[in-house]
Design an enzyme around this catalytic site. Structure first.
Site, PDB file in Angstrom:
ATOM      1  N   LYS A 156       2.283   1.781   7.405  1.00 11.19           N
ATOM      2  CA  LYS A 156       2.756   0.967   8.552  1.00 11.19           C
ATOM      3  C   LYS A 156       3.626   1.700   9.373  1.00 11.19           C
ATOM      4  CE  LYS A 156       1.054  -2.602   9.532  1.00 11.19           C
ATOM      5  NZ  LYS A 156      -0.132  -2.741  10.123  1.00 11.19           N
ATOM      6  N   TYR A 215      -0.340   4.072  10.745  1.00  8.33           N
ATOM      7  CA  TYR A 215      -0.723   3.070  11.574  1.00  8.33           C
ATOM      8  C   TYR A 215       0.385   2.741  12.615  1.00  8.33           C
ATOM      9  CZ  TYR A 215      -5.121   1.926   9.124  1.00  8.33           C
ATOM     10  OH  TYR A 215      -6.302   1.698   8.543  1.00  8.33           O
ATOM     11  N   ARG A 265       0.673  -1.060  -0.058  1.00  4.80           N
ATOM     12  CA  ARG A 265       0.030   0.146  -0.005  1.00  4.80           C
ATOM     13  C   ARG A 265       0.806   1.028   0.003  1.00  4.80           C
ATOM     14  NH1 ARG A 265      -3.485  -1.260   5.350  1.00  4.80           N
ATOM     15  NH2 ARG A 265      -1.591  -2.259   5.755  1.00  4.80           N
ATOM     16  N   ILE A 273      -4.199  -9.756  16.001  1.00  6.41           N
ATOM     17  CA  ILE A 273      -2.631  -9.986  16.368  1.00  6.41           C
ATOM     18  C   ILE A 273      -1.801  -8.374  16.257  1.00  6.41           C
ATOM     19  CG2 ILE A 273      -2.071 -10.294  13.928  1.00  6.41           C
ATOM     20  CD1 ILE A 273      -0.552 -12.134  16.843  1.00  6.41           C
ATOM     21  N   ASP A 274      -2.441  -7.466  15.502  1.00  2.29           N
ATOM     22  CA  ASP A 274      -1.869  -6.236  15.434  1.00  2.29           C
ATOM     23  C   ASP A 274      -1.806  -5.653  16.665  1.00  2.29           C
ATOM     24  OD1 ASP A 274      -4.316  -5.577  15.252  1.00  2.29           O
ATOM     25  OD2 ASP A 274      -4.158  -4.270  13.338  1.00  2.29           O
ATOM     26  N   HIS A 323      -0.230   1.328  16.205  1.00  2.00           N
ATOM     27  CA  HIS A 323      -0.240  -0.043  17.112  1.00  2.00           C
ATOM     28  C   HIS A 323       0.739   0.042  18.445  1.00  2.00           C
ATOM     29  CE1 HIS A 323      -3.817  -1.306  14.625  1.00  2.00           C
ATOM     30  NE2 HIS A 323      -2.801  -0.935  13.616  1.00  2.00           N
ATOM     31  N   VAL A 363      -1.127 -12.751  10.077  1.00  5.38           N
ATOM     32  CA  VAL A 363      -0.468 -11.688   9.369  1.00  5.38           C
ATOM     33  C   VAL A 363      -0.698 -10.235   9.954  1.00  5.38           C
ATOM     34  CG1 VAL A 363      -0.150 -10.740   7.280  1.00  5.38           C
ATOM     35  CG2 VAL A 363      -0.146 -13.098   7.179  1.00  5.38           C
ATOM     36  N   GLU A 413      -5.006   4.394  13.908  1.00  6.11           N
ATOM     37  CA  GLU A 413      -6.273   3.580  14.701  1.00  6.11           C
ATOM     38  C   GLU A 413      -6.549   4.130  16.022  1.00  6.11           C
ATOM     39  OE1 GLU A 413      -2.968   3.052  14.576  1.00  6.11           O
ATOM     40  OE2 GLU A 413      -2.269   2.956  16.397  1.00  6.11           O
TER      41      GLU A 413
HETATM   42  N1  LIG Z   1      -4.373  -7.679  11.010  1.00  2.00           N
HETATM   43  C1  LIG Z   1      -4.688  -7.065   9.996  1.00  2.00           C
HETATM   44  O1  LIG Z   1      -4.082  -6.953   9.113  1.00  2.00           O
HETATM   45  C2  LIG Z   1      -5.681  -6.017  10.595  1.00  2.00           C
HETATM   46  C3  LIG Z   1      -6.553  -5.103   9.643  1.00  2.00           C
HETATM   47  C4  LIG Z   1      -7.476  -4.511  10.199  1.00  2.00           C
HETATM   48  C5  LIG Z   1      -7.797  -4.574  11.566  1.00  2.00           C
HETATM   49  N2  LIG Z   1      -7.362  -5.324  12.275  1.00  2.00           N
HETATM   50  C6  LIG Z   1      -7.712  -5.611  13.757  1.00  2.00           C
HETATM   51  O2  LIG Z   1      -8.783  -6.150  13.890  1.00  2.00           O
HETATM   52  C7  LIG Z   1      -9.258  -5.808  15.244  1.00  2.00           C
HETATM   53  C8  LIG Z   1     -10.692  -5.366  15.248  1.00  2.00           C
HETATM   54  O3  LIG Z   1     -10.939  -4.223  14.561  1.00  2.00           O
HETATM   55  P1  LIG Z   1     -12.491  -3.361  14.394  1.00  2.00           P
HETATM   56  O4  LIG Z   1     -12.292  -2.265  13.624  1.00  2.00           O
HETATM   57  O5  LIG Z   1     -13.344  -4.414  13.828  1.00  2.00           O
HETATM   58  O6  LIG Z   1     -12.827  -3.064  15.809  1.00  2.00           O
HETATM   59  P2  LIG Z   1     -14.191  -2.767  16.345  1.00  2.00           P
HETATM   60  O7  LIG Z   1     -14.016  -1.839  17.826  1.00  2.00           O
HETATM   61  O8  LIG Z   1     -14.967  -2.212  15.283  1.00  2.00           O
HETATM   62  O9  LIG Z   1     -14.655  -4.170  16.866  1.00  2.00           O
HETATM   63  C9  LIG Z   1     -14.264  -4.961  18.065  1.00  2.00           C
HETATM   64  C10 LIG Z   1     -15.425  -5.503  18.695  1.00  2.00           C
HETATM   65  O10 LIG Z   1     -14.679  -6.223  19.943  1.00  2.00           O
HETATM   66  C11 LIG Z   1     -15.725  -6.316  20.761  1.00  2.00           C
HETATM   67  N3  LIG Z   1     -15.241  -6.903  22.053  1.00  2.00           N
HETATM   68  C12 LIG Z   1     -14.420  -6.384  23.172  1.00  2.00           C
HETATM   69  N4  LIG Z   1     -14.077  -6.952  23.890  1.00  2.00           N
HETATM   70  C13 LIG Z   1     -14.430  -8.254  23.609  1.00  2.00           C
HETATM   71  C14 LIG Z   1     -14.527  -9.824  24.280  1.00  2.00           C
HETATM   72  N5  LIG Z   1     -13.879  -9.877  25.210  1.00  2.00           N
HETATM   73  N6  LIG Z   1     -15.285 -10.546  23.599  1.00  2.00           N
HETATM   74  C15 LIG Z   1     -15.851 -10.547  22.510  1.00  2.00           C
HETATM   75  N7  LIG Z   1     -16.028  -9.402  21.781  1.00  2.00           N
HETATM   76  C16 LIG Z   1     -15.291  -8.038  22.422  1.00  2.00           C
HETATM   77  C17 LIG Z   1     -16.193  -5.122  21.027  1.00  2.00           C
HETATM   78  O11 LIG Z   1     -17.655  -5.141  21.451  1.00  2.00           O
HETATM   79  C18 LIG Z   1     -16.492  -4.806  19.459  1.00  2.00           C
HETATM   80  O12 LIG Z   1     -17.688  -4.935  18.910  1.00  2.00           O
HETATM   81  C19 LIG Z   1      -8.377  -4.682  15.640  1.00  2.00           C
HETATM   82  O13 LIG Z   1      -7.499  -5.400  16.552  1.00  2.00           O
HETATM   83  C20 LIG Z   1      -7.682  -4.409  14.320  1.00  2.00           C
HETATM   84  O14 LIG Z   1      -6.451  -3.679  14.562  1.00  2.00           O
HETATM   85  C21 LIG Z   1      -6.196  -5.964  11.899  1.00  2.00           C
END
Ligand SMILES: NC(=O)c1ccc[n+]([C@@H]2O[C@H](COP(=O)([O-])OP(=O)(O)OC[C@H]3O[C@@H](n4cnc5c(N)ncnc54)[C@H](O)[C@@H]3O)[C@@H](O)[C@H]2O)c1
Length: 368
Positions: free
Chosen positions: A75, A94, A15, A269-270, A96, A298, A118
């Site tokens: 990143k 980002y 990206r 994981i991030d 984190h 990832v 974020e």
């Molecule tokens: N790996 C990647 O490439 C990548 C890419 C984008 C986002 N992410 C990650 O994905 C994750 C989710 O992001 P999002 O935008 O959907 O967040 P979000 O805030 O929209 O959703 C998170 C949800 O988790 C719920 N939650 C909190 N504690 C909980 C628990 N104990 N049990 C069950 N649910 C619980 C919350 O109520 C919320 O609905 C983040 O960590 C984000 O950084 C990773």
């Protein structure tokens, strides 16, 4: 202001933080845009498109970092980029940091004003600059999860859609936020049996109405989690506590009770990961097997679909970046409360409360 866009150097990250159209928007506001040669290639943008948009294309990363007052990235800075960090530099990317104490220390030591996409947060608690990547990663999670389940990857050989006369796969989504909702839509779309766990009754009610029978919504607690993990073919971890480390809801013992050849795609994981068995992986080597379960962890999933992701990301980030360039950081934060939440470190101090807690320091905000 001079705005710099270096080429991303995280493994397999294709990206870029600004499209040619974004560069034109900065030029329109009378800013200078410096783009590193080849920065847009991975997303399908040639250097000439940036030139045509009024940007200057420079040869080296060092030139971009040293001349720019505001650096836009995708990143977090990688160790080889730490030498470019300097007092007063505004970095918008980002970060984190809750899962990256080493980087937090570098940003503090080098007194960088660092904003994390974020943690930019609207009044209703939503995260407008995380949302587009969560939408992409959530949708992608089912695609890669289906791939993890293939036999040659160590998976149990289940096709998520099933087949006529054969049961579909069971998908368990933990965390029904933006990523979780998008994952559930794709999973339901291919015909899988979908269950979503969340702790927010409001969110569960919303999902229940929106998905209209396409997914089972359940309150997340330890007993339900244990039971659902045992039944799942594909588990998608999308829990988020903004700015904080992800709670490790899944223990190694729970993973051991899962079906042999099941898959865990851990998006969170991030922020440290949802399972004791999760450790970060890259697009080059995305999976490993623990307790018979194929793990995909990832940290920059959207990087593998850069064309879609760059547009989705910059649609959201450019208005905020323009505000910082137009007004300067302090005035921009005075006018825009969402941006205040975005500030993670400034002038050697931690400003975001959750990041401060992760490094055991007191938060200080320039707007207090
Ligand atoms: N790996 C990647 O490439 C990548 C890419 C984008 C986002 N992410 C990650 O994905 C994750 C989710 O992001 P999002 O935008 O959907 O967040 P979000 O805030 O929209 O959703 C998170 C949800 O988790 C719920 N939650 C909190 N504690 C909980 C628990 N104990 N049990 C069950 N649910 C619980 C919350 O109520 C919320 O609905 C983040 O960590 C984000 O950084 C990773």
């Amino acid at each position: 202001m001079i705005v710099g866009v270096p080429t991303e150097i995280k493994p397999d990250e294709r990206r870029v933080a600004l499209t040619p159209a974004g560069a034109a928007a900065f030029r329109h506001h009378h800013h200078t845009v410096l783009v590193q040669r080849g920065a847009g290639l991975g997303s399908g943008f040639a250097d000439n498109e940036y030139r045509a948009a009024g940007a200057r294309v420079t040869d080296s990363a060092a030139a971009v970092w040293r001349r720019a007052a505001l650096v836009l990235k995708v990143k977090e800075p990688q160790p080889s980029e730490f030498r470019y960090l300097r007092p007063g530099l505004i970095l918008f990317t980002y970060l984190h940091l809750a899962a990256e104490r080493g980087l937090t220390r570098e940003l503090l030591k080098r007194r960088v004003d660092a904003l994390g996409y974020e943690t930019v947060q609207l009044e209703d608690g939503s995260l407008p600059l995380l949302a587009p990547m969560s939408e992409v990663a959530g949708r992608l999670a089912i695609q890669v999860g289906g791939w993890c389940l293939e036999a040659q990857n160590g998976g149990r050989g289940v096709l998520l859609s099933g087949a006529p006369g054969v049961r579909p796969g069971k998908v368990l989504i933990i965390g029904g936020g933006i990523a979780g909702f998008n994952a559930s839509r794709v999973a339901a779309g291919v015909g899988a049996e979908v269950t979503i766990l969340d702790v927010s009754p409001v969110r569960l009610r919303y999902l229940n109405e929106l998905l209209n029978g396409q997914a089972v919504t359940l309150m997340s607690n330890r007993a339900t989690l244990e039971e659902e993990l045992r039944a799942a073919d594909l588990v998608v971890g999308t829990v988020l506590v903004p700015g904080a480390r992800t709670p490790r809801l899944i223990t190694a013992r729970m993973v051991a009770t899962m079906k042999r050849g099941a898959a865990l795609v851990d998006l969170s994981i991030d922020q440290g990961g949802i399972s004791e068995t999760s450790r970060p992986t890259t697009h080059a080597r995305p999976i490993y097997t623990r307790e018979g379960v194929v793990h995909y962890c990832v940290t920059n999933m959207p990087g593998v679909v850069p064309h879609t992701s760059t547009y989705a990301l910059t649609n959201a980030t450019v208005p905020y970046a323009l505000e910082i360039a137009d007004r300067g950081l302090l005035e921009a934060g005075e006018h825009n409360r969402a941006l205040r939440h975005g500030l993670n470190t400034w002038d050697g101090k931690v400003s975001h409360p959750a990041v401060a807690e992760s490094v055991k320091l007191k938060p200080h905000s320039p707007w207090d």
